[in-house]
Design a protein around this motif. Structure first.
Motif, PDB file in Angstrom:
ATOM      1  N   GLU A 381       0.634  -1.055  -0.610  1.00 52.01           N
ATOM      2  CA  GLU A 381      -0.106   0.098   0.242  1.00 52.01           C
ATOM      3  C   GLU A 381       0.827   1.261   0.076  1.00 52.01           C
ATOM      4  N   TYR A 382       0.340   2.337  -0.459  1.00 53.95           N
ATOM      5  CA  TYR A 382       0.654   3.820  -0.338  1.00 53.95           C
ATOM      6  C   TYR A 382       1.189   4.191   1.144  1.00 53.95           C
ATOM      7  N   ALA A 383       2.447   4.530   1.522  1.00 53.17           N
ATOM      8  CA  ALA A 383       2.667   4.884   2.754  1.00 53.17           C
ATOM      9  C   ALA A 383       1.679   5.589   3.848  1.00 53.17           C
ATOM     10  N   HIS A 384       1.333   6.897   2.685  1.00 56.70           N
ATOM     11  CA  HIS A 384       0.215   8.418   2.968  1.00 56.70           C
ATOM     12  C   HIS A 384      -1.176   8.243   2.942  1.00 56.70           C
ATOM     13  N   PRO A 385      -2.061   8.063   4.457  1.00 61.71           N
ATOM     14  CA  PRO A 385      -2.718   8.013   4.396  1.00 61.71           C
ATOM     15  C   PRO A 385      -3.743   8.448   3.412  1.00 61.71           C
ATOM     16  N   PHE A 386      -3.548   9.937   3.066  1.00 62.77           N
ATOM     17  CA  PHE A 386      -3.698  10.837   2.137  1.00 62.77           C
ATOM     18  C   PHE A 386      -3.918  10.031   0.300  1.00 62.77           C
ATOM     19  N   GLU A 387      -3.229   8.491   0.327  1.00 58.01           N
ATOM     20  CA  GLU A 387      -2.914   8.094  -0.907  1.00 58.01           C
ATOM     21  C   GLU A 387      -3.277   6.927  -0.577  1.00 58.01           C
ATOM     22  N   GLY A 388      -2.835   6.375   0.548  1.00 54.12           N
ATOM     23  CA  GLY A 388      -2.830   4.653   0.609  1.00 54.12           C
ATOM     24  C   GLY A 388      -4.387   4.536   1.228  1.00 54.12           C
ATOM     25  N   PHE A 389      -5.077   5.065   2.170  1.00 54.90           N
ATOM     26  CA  PHE A 389      -6.460   4.156   2.678  1.00 54.90           C
ATOM     27  C   PHE A 389      -7.456   4.928   1.835  1.00 54.90           C
ATOM     28  N   HIS A 390      -8.606   4.029   1.607  1.00 55.39           N
ATOM     29  CA  HIS A 390     -10.083   4.254   1.747  1.00 55.39           C
ATOM     30  C   HIS A 390     -10.607   4.735   2.800  1.00 55.39           C
ATOM     31  N   GLN A 391     -11.471   5.702   2.847  1.00 57.29           N
ATOM     32  CA  GLN A 391     -11.948   6.195   4.454  1.00 57.29           C
ATOM     33  C   GLN A 391     -13.300   5.231   3.853  1.00 57.29           C
ATOM     34  N   ASP A 392     -13.835   5.415   2.353  1.00 58.97           N
ATOM     35  CA  ASP A 392     -15.226   4.839   2.917  1.00 58.97           C
ATOM     36  C   ASP A 392     -15.352   3.234   3.148  1.00 58.97           C
ATOM     37  N   TRP A 393     -14.601   2.216   2.203  1.00 58.99           N
ATOM     38  CA  TRP A 393     -14.177   0.737   2.828  1.00 58.99           C
ATOM     39  C   TRP A 393     -13.525   0.592   3.977  1.00 58.99           C
ATOM     40  N   ASN A 394     -13.451   1.428   4.621  1.00 56.11           N
ATOM     41  CA  ASN A 394     -11.525   1.454   5.672  1.00 56.11           C
ATOM     42  C   ASN A 394     -10.887   0.244   4.831  1.00 56.11           C
ATOM     43  N   THR A 395     -10.188  -0.029   3.730  1.00 55.39           N
ATOM     44  CA  THR A 395      -9.743  -0.661   3.009  1.00 55.39           C
ATOM     45  C   THR A 395      -7.753   0.225   3.361  1.00 55.39           C
ATOM     46  N   TYR A 396      -6.845  -0.561   2.180  1.00 52.42           N
ATOM     47  CA  TYR A 396      -5.429  -0.232   1.618  1.00 52.42           C
ATOM     48  C   TYR A 396      -5.466   0.064   0.571  1.00 52.42           C
ATOM     49  N   ILE A 397      -5.053   1.426   0.015  1.00 48.29           N
ATOM     50  CA  ILE A 397      -5.313   1.343  -1.705  1.00 48.29           C
ATOM     51  C   ILE A 397      -3.536   0.909  -2.172  1.00 48.29           C
ATOM     52  N   TYR A 398      -3.659  -0.086  -2.922  1.00 45.40           N
ATOM     53  CA  TYR A 398      -2.563  -0.576  -3.350  1.00 45.40           C
ATOM     54  C   TYR A 398      -1.415   0.449  -4.378  1.00 45.40           C
ATOM     55  N   ASN A 399      -0.163   0.526  -3.889  1.00 46.74           N
ATOM     56  CA  ASN A 399       1.014   1.278  -4.443  1.00 46.74           C
ATOM     57  C   ASN A 399       1.334   0.471  -5.864  1.00 46.74           C
ATOM     58  N   LEU A 400       0.380   1.132  -6.697  1.00 49.51           N
ATOM     59  CA  LEU A 400       0.754   0.995  -8.127  1.00 49.51           C
ATOM     60  C   LEU A 400       2.212   1.323  -8.902  1.00 49.51           C
ATOM     61  N   GLY A 401       2.894   2.320  -7.968  1.00 44.17           N
ATOM     62  CA  GLY A 401       3.532   2.936  -8.586  1.00 44.17           C
ATOM     63  C   GLY A 401       5.043   1.700  -8.043  1.00 44.17           C
ATOM     64  N   ARG A 402       4.378   1.002  -7.141  1.00 43.54           N
ATOM     65  CA  ARG A 402       5.678   0.242  -6.757  1.00 43.54           C
ATOM     66  C   ARG A 402       5.674  -1.032  -8.403  1.00 43.54           C
ATOM     67  N   ARG A 403       7.060  -0.944  -8.478  1.00 41.51           N
ATOM     68  CA  ARG A 403       7.119  -2.297  -9.335  1.00 41.51           C
ATOM     69  C   ARG A 403       6.140  -3.227  -9.212  1.00 41.51           C
ATOM     70  N   GLU A 404       7.082  -4.019  -8.048  1.00 45.43           N
ATOM     71  CA  GLU A 404       6.251  -5.325  -8.037  1.00 45.43           C
ATOM     72  C   GLU A 404       5.087  -5.833  -7.334  1.00 45.43           C
ATOM     73  N   VAL A 405       4.642  -4.534  -6.690  1.00 41.15           N
ATOM     74  CA  VAL A 405       3.142  -4.083  -6.336  1.00 41.15           C
ATOM     75  C   VAL A 405       2.380  -4.602  -7.716  1.00 41.15           C
ATOM     76  N   HIS A 406       2.936  -3.329  -8.935  1.00 38.21           N
ATOM     77  CA  HIS A 406       2.195  -3.331 -10.683  1.00 38.21           C
ATOM     78  C   HIS A 406       2.053  -4.953 -10.669  1.00 38.21           C
ATOM     79  N   GLY A 407       3.004  -5.390 -10.535  1.00 38.25           N
ATOM     80  CA  GLY A 407       4.103  -7.448 -11.139  1.00 38.25           C
ATOM     81  C   GLY A 407       2.566  -7.726 -10.781  1.00 38.25           C
ATOM     82  N   PHE A 408       2.749  -7.785  -9.694  1.00 40.50           N
ATOM     83  CA  PHE A 408       1.639  -8.733  -8.154  1.00 40.50           C
ATOM     84  C   PHE A 408       0.268  -8.636  -8.814  1.00 40.50           C
ATOM     85  N   LEU A 409      -0.382  -7.638  -9.466  1.00 42.47           N
ATOM     86  CA  LEU A 409      -1.451  -7.669  -9.745  1.00 42.47           C
ATOM     87  C   LEU A 409      -1.148  -7.986 -11.097  1.00 42.47           C
TER      88      LEU A 409
END
Length: 748
Positions: A381-409
């Protein structure tokens, strides 16, 4: 007491002998790290090591009371290990380095196994490079738990990406969940930990125990597990990776044409756990075999071309309907094993039904055993909650800027499409991925590097996803659930689009439901809600959806949105579905809508099948079945779905009477006339323009008695006269049934 071998003062514990050979001993730091379960490089001190005097073998087996070494080839006793320094640390000098195995004596019995620390490097350098670059397309066969044979020894290779962990171990019943027993090897610089554990196999329950970046212990399920325990249990399971024997070669070869923009696509959207249950509402959910036996024939009989499943990836909370998954490579154990799911897909293909899976790359749940802060850092996930946390759904947001996460998905998407032969992925919550300020107040989001609100990393990921699917899963398509006016969602990537095959038309759904929910007395004021969607109908390749989101959370069932008395409600519903099936766009209907179910959908109970005992509910089901066949059999209703030449308004401005009429055209110029009277009042002698003189055949009437209607309106042949009208060369007159839709085609 003086240890003469080491020449140092020590206090030996009962059963621990002084090591006569100094080479057997470890440094105090290494011995203590093993004992504490914090050793980051166990292969440096355990297993077989050569020196100038031969071979030294060490094994750390907390709780063992004795260890023998036997030749793997001849089963002959080579020697017994001596417990030294700390409890559980055994060592001996061996006369040679030939393959061996261990006989371990525990308090409750003996165990024979090869030594996990006798095996060399497991993953190849190319695997590690591709993982680091985010371009490994087969993570499901590389990371995770892979049954295999190494050096003629059967076992399981475990591998997990956790670059910031201080130590990672495999734990399970096989080692009493003791993280000291099977610490893994770290492969630099990829950050992947690996270990081969002999004599394990499919069905083994396991997790990873990590000492995270802050030194705290974490117990995690495998992010790339191929099987998992059924919730609420949370462990991963070693899957049987024996290839499934498919019988769908012909289907796969032709599915690209079947899913092309000029072909009919009608999609039945299903929540597998609540479509039907054994014994009714409170019964057991169907297995994949049950669904193959019951759901597949039903979908075939109803004439749907595709079956879309709400996410079946493993998810901890059933109330999320699968939209908060943790097992991006794991079919949910609620319905059976992965081979059961493969057999279900194969059954669909034998019945000529395509399979679409809802897939969620936008966010993941915060459950402690999952991806959240996996190695003590914001890894997925993104480290900063303004990027990495969905307030509506109480979930973390994938950090798609990270190569390994991009590749994982990307690897997850390809896993479902290639390994399970799935025909399409419907990507959930695309709008939330595209915008950094999605559902955020000013000051609660971080602009991109250009100062804008677009999520550049997500845009790059979605474009890459669609390119890779096209290249590596021929014939498969990707569909976007995207609710904004983002331009070019279905435009090719080469033309600066996102590259999706289709997009859900959320605007059509919102506007037409708003109209049909309005009392007919006031519909003239909302006339534009039925005509405006046609203004942009060809700007994208659309799916017209009536989805699960419209019949839950207090929105009421589809028939309960209809105004009027019961007769008018059923007529409204029949008319609305008829309009949907005859307007441009592929079709999607959520389960239960075809039953005219009164109760709002609940994931905890099955659909209200008992309603089919009443003729009016059976009538709606009959109507949906016949619309599917009409749509499939008449090229005018699908061939030019994405081209403006396929649709012509005849009457779009009669707001006073709430009458609409349009022509649909096939590629060879054959028309169908669709007429909708959306008031409960019959319209007699209503004249409409048509393009050709001669006989027009009534092919469908939503007011027919077989659907529960009043049987008003012409039923056979109507002659068009040489009287131009509505910009057409001829015209005809009809009786328009109340709240009815009629479809006419040229006679033979």
């Amino acid at each position: 007491m003086t240890d003469t071998a080491a020449g140092t003062q020590s206090t030996r514990q009962p059963g621990i002998r002084p090591a006569q050979d100094p080479a057997l001993r470890l440094s105090p730091d290494d011995a203590e790290a093993l004992c504490r379960g914090t050793h980051a490089n166990p292969f440096a001190v355990l297993g077989l090591h050569g020196d100038e005097n031969g071979w030294v073998l060490r094994a750390f087996l907390p709780g063992a009371i004795g260890v023998d070494v036997l030749d793997r080839d001849g089963d002959e006793l080579r020697c017994s290990l001596t417990q030294i320094q700390v409890p559980g640390l055994f060592a001996a000098r061996l006369p040679h380095g030939a393959p061996y195995y261990l006989r371990i004596r525990w308090v409750d019995g003996e165990q024979e196994t090869e030594d996990p620390y006798a095996f060399g490097l497991l993953l190849g350098e190319m695997d590690l490079y591709l993982i680091g670059e985010g371009t490994h397309r087969h993570l499901g066969h590389c990371l995770g738990a892979q049954p295999m044979s190494i050096d003629s020894v059967e076992g399981v290779r475990f591998a997990v990406w956790a670059p910031n962990a201080r130590r990672v171990s495999v734990v399970g019943e096989f080692n009493r969940w003791d993280g000291r027993r099977h610490p893994m090897r770290l492969r630099h610089p990829a950050g992947v930990w690996e270990l081969f554990i002999p004599r394990l196999g499919p069905g083994t329950v396991y997790k990873y125990e990590l000492i995270d970046a802050q030194g705290a212990p974490r117990l995690k399920a495998d992010p790339v597990a191929l099987a998992a325990q059924t919730p609420p249990r949370t462990a991963s399971v070693v899957a049987d990776t024996t290839p499934f024997e498919w019988s769908d070669e012909g289907w796969l070869a032709g599915r690209g044409k079947r899913q092309a923009p000029d072909r009919p696509m009608t999609i039945y959207e299903v929540h597998a756990a609540s479509w039907r249950k054994h014994g009714g509402d409170n019964g057991e959910i169907y297995s994949w075999q049950d669904l193959a036996d019951q759901l597949v024939p039903y979908v075939k009989e109803m004439g749907f071309t595709h079956l879309e499943l709400l996410p079946i990836m493993e998810h901890p909370f059933g109330g999320s309907w699968g939209y908060q998954p943790l097992g991006q490579f794991t079919p949910s154990g609620r319905f059976g094993d992965s081979k059961g799911f493969a057999a279900f897909v194969d059954a669909c293909h034998r019945a000529e039904i395509g399979v679409i899976l809802d897939w969620v790359p936008a966010h993941f749940p915060t459950d402690e055993h999952g991806l959240a802060r996996f190695d003590g850092t914001a890894l997925y996930e993104y480290a900063h909650p303004f990027e990495g946390f969905h307030q509506d759904w109480n979930t973390y947001i994938y950090n798609l800027g990270r190569r390994e996460v991009h590749g994982f998905l990307l690897a997850s998407a390809l896993h479902w499409l290639r390994h399970f032969h799935v025909d399409a992925l419907r990507v959930d919550a695309v709008a939330s991925m595209l915008y950094r300020d999605y559902s955020r107040q000013p000051g609660e989001w971080i602009p991109n590097k250009h100062g804008g609100r677009e999520n550049l990393e997500a845009i790059d990921f979605l474009r890459h996803l669609n390119q890779v699917v096209k290249e590596e899963a021929p014939g498969a398509v990707v569909i976007a659930e995207e609710s904004t006016a983002w331009p070019g969602v279905t435009k090719p990537v080469e033309e600066d689009g996102l590259g999706f095959a289709y997009k859900w038309n959320m605007g059509w759904m919102h506007d037409t439901l708003s109209y049909i929910s309005t009392d007919p007395l006031y519909r003239s004021h909302d006339h534009h809600n039925m005509t405006f969607p046609l203004v942009y109908a060809f700007s994208e390749r659309f799916v017209l959806p009536i989805s699960h989101d419209e019949v839950v959370h207090g929105k009421g069932s589809l028939i309960n949105k209809m105004p009027g008395n019961d007769w008018e409600r059923f007529a409204n519903l029949r008319a609305y579905l008829s309009v949907m099936w005859t307007q441009p766009g592929k079709k999607l209907l959520f389960m239960g809508c075809e039953l005219a179910q009164w109760r709002e959908w609940s994931h905890d109970r099955e659909l209200d099948w008992f309603l089919l005992e009443e003729p009016r509910h059976q009538g709606v089901l009959n109507l949906v079945r016949d619309l599917n066949r009409l749509y499939r059999d008449h090229p005018a209703l699908h061939e030019l779905d994405t081209e403006p030449t396929g649709f012509t308004w005849v009457v779009g401005d009669d707001s006073a009477n709430s009458v609409f009429a349009w022509l649909r055209w096939s590629r060879d110029g054959q028309p169908l006339l669709v007429v909708a009277n959306l008031t409960p009042v019959p319209r007699y002698q209503y004249r409409l323009g048509v393009p050709y003189l001669g006989e027009w055949q009534m092919t469908f009437n939503s007011d027919a008695g077989c659907y529960g209607g009043s049987n008003q309106g012409e039923s056979e042949v109507i002659n068009a006269e040489d009287q131009p009208l509505h910009g057409q060369a001829a015209s005809l007159t009809l009786t328009l049934p109340p709240l009815g839709v009629q479809i006419l085609g040229l006679g033979n």
